[in-house]
Enzyme design. Structure first.
Site, PDB file in Angstrom:
ATOM      1  N   SER A   1      12.069  30.578  21.126  1.00  0.00           N
ATOM      2  CA  SER A   1      11.939  31.872  20.435  1.00  0.00           C
ATOM      3  C   SER A   1      10.945  32.834  21.069  1.00  0.00           C
ATOM      4  CB  SER A   1      11.555  31.653  18.976  1.00  0.00           C
ATOM      5  OG  SER A   1      12.694  31.231  18.261  1.00  0.00           O
TER       6      SER A   1
ATOM      7  N   TYR B   1      22.318  34.614  22.728  1.00  0.00           N
ATOM      8  CA  TYR B   1      21.185  34.029  22.001  1.00  0.00           C
ATOM      9  C   TYR B   1      20.893  32.605  22.484  1.00  0.00           C
ATOM     10  CZ  TYR B   1      18.302  32.097  18.331  1.00  0.00           C
ATOM     11  OH  TYR B   1      17.275  31.462  17.681  1.00  0.00           O
TER      12      TYR B   1
ATOM     13  N   LYS C   1      12.540  35.942  22.185  1.00  0.00           N
ATOM     14  CA  LYS C   1      12.844  37.067  21.279  1.00  0.00           C
ATOM     15  C   LYS C   1      11.962  38.277  21.570  1.00  0.00           C
ATOM     16  CE  LYS C   1      14.361  33.854  17.655  1.00  0.00           C
ATOM     17  NZ  LYS C   1      13.945  33.085  16.479  1.00  0.00           N
TER      18      LYS C   1
ATOM     19  N   VAL D   1      10.098  26.848  19.355  1.00  0.00           N
ATOM     20  CA  VAL D   1      10.132  25.421  19.003  1.00  0.00           C
ATOM     21  C   VAL D   1      10.020  24.484  20.212  1.00  0.00           C
ATOM     22  CG1 VAL D   1      11.326  25.599  16.771  1.00  0.00           C
ATOM     23  CG2 VAL D   1      12.668  25.385  18.882  1.00  0.00           C
TER      24      VAL D   1
ATOM     25  N   TYR E   1       6.709  33.467  12.120  1.00  0.00           N
ATOM     26  CA  TYR E   1       7.522  33.163  10.928  1.00  0.00           C
ATOM     27  C   TYR E   1       6.683  33.117   9.651  1.00  0.00           C
ATOM     28  CZ  TYR E   1       9.812  31.543  15.110  1.00  0.00           C
ATOM     29  OH  TYR E   1      10.290  31.448  16.381  1.00  0.00           O
TER      30      TYR E   1
END
Ligand code: GLN
Length: 309
Positions: free
Chosen positions: A68, A192, A71, A263, A245
């Site tokens: 991530s 993605y 992103k 992760v 998050y």
């Protein structure tokens, strides 16, 4: 800050935390085999100052799956390519307070993800990039240019992400049902899953994120802007509020820096106007953030006094 020996700070953090990594802190992501087999014992940390000075300790040069953290770079690419409206019409800018792969808010918010750093938001960004063409190549070009080294996808990881990405497939279809995804869901997801598979080392990620501590200026080229100064400020603001998050509040409280986690166990952090750093330790906490990575950043801020607050 001039008085702080940054290399000594990183050496001290690695000396404290590497033995804990070896003893097995946190839980390594195991939803795909390629991540499950990464030994928990790794610990690396690297930084790059605004003027290009680098420091590193531990496994700082070993590539890991950035997951991530990608992103951040796809949103950067979107900011470079698209009008503001094209991005923000279908993606919010609020912390979700929910796990990164949660579906719950998408229904009440009619297919509009809370922010670009949860999975749904990143899939929506990927969809925009696919519309503009050649998204995978452009991401690798951006990353390779920022690092000054060739960056590639790990095709084994990308294929496993696709084979097991039930929730991401559900998120994409759910958004599509509200007409929030323009391309076939397979195309948005292919982008993605590939962005999640990018392999980079702490030293490369720290260098690549340099534009966020340089008002948008390219980390390796003073004559080019990656994003405008205002966009760099906004990326940092989104990292601080949404980058980790449902632990974003805890990160702001304990660390006080814009951060983006993945992760794979990596976390990139920015001290605006000063430096960018990346820490990697694969064992995760319950929010999916690197357990020792968070501790390392806390130790770093404690030792240097560098924080946005
Ligand atoms: N590949 C992971 C997923 O889509 C990335 C999530 C993360 O790094 N937080 O679930």
């Amino acid at each position: 800050m001039a008085a702080v020996d940054l290399q000594a700070v990183l050496d001290g953090i690695a000396a404290t935390l590497a033995p804990r990594a070896a003893a097995g802190a946190g839980k390594v992501a195991d939803y795909i085999p390629a991540l499950a087999r990464v030994p928990a014992a790794h610990f690396g940390i690297a930084l790059c100052t605004r003027d290009g000075t680098q420091a590193a300790a531990g496994d700082a040069h070993q590539p890991f799956s950035i997951q991530s953290i990608s992103k951040l770079f796809t949103l950067t690419l979107a900011m470079q390519t698209l009008e503001d409206g094209e991005i923000w019409q279908r993606i919010g800018r609020e912390p979700s307070g929910n796990p990164f792969n949660s579906l719950v808010q998408l229904e009440s918010e009619r297919g509009v993800p809370r922010n670009p750093f949860i999975n749904a938001g990143a899939i929506a960004v990927a969809d925009r990039l696919v519309t503009h063409g050649d998204a995978k190549r452009r991401l690798l070009e951006l990353l390779s240019g920022l690092c000054g080294e060739t960056i590639a996808f790990d095709e084994e990881v990308a294929a496993s992400e696709a084979a097991t990405g039930y929730r991401n497939i559900a998120l994409a279809n759910f958004m599509k049902s509200f007409q929030r995804i323009d391309n076939p869901v397979e195309a948005a997801l292919d982008m993605y899953f590939h962005q999640c598979s990018v392999a980079m080392s702490c030293a490369q990620v720290a260098r690549a994120a340099g534009y966020l501590c340089r008002d948008g200026l390219h980390p390796l080229d003073d004559s080019s802007q990656v994003v405008t100064e205002r966009q760099a400020r906004r990326l940092n603001a989104l990292m601080l509020t949404c980058g980790t998050y449902d632990a974003a509040g805890e990160f702001a409280y304990r660390i006080g820096l814009p951060c983006k986690s993945g992760v794979g166990g990596g976390i990139v952090a920015v001290v605006p106007d000063t430096l960018s750093l990346c820490v990697w330790s694969p064992g995760l906490d319950h929010s999916g953030n690197s357990a020792l990575g968070m501790e390392a950043l806390e130790l770093f801020v404690g030792a240097t006094g560098l924080s946005v607050f």
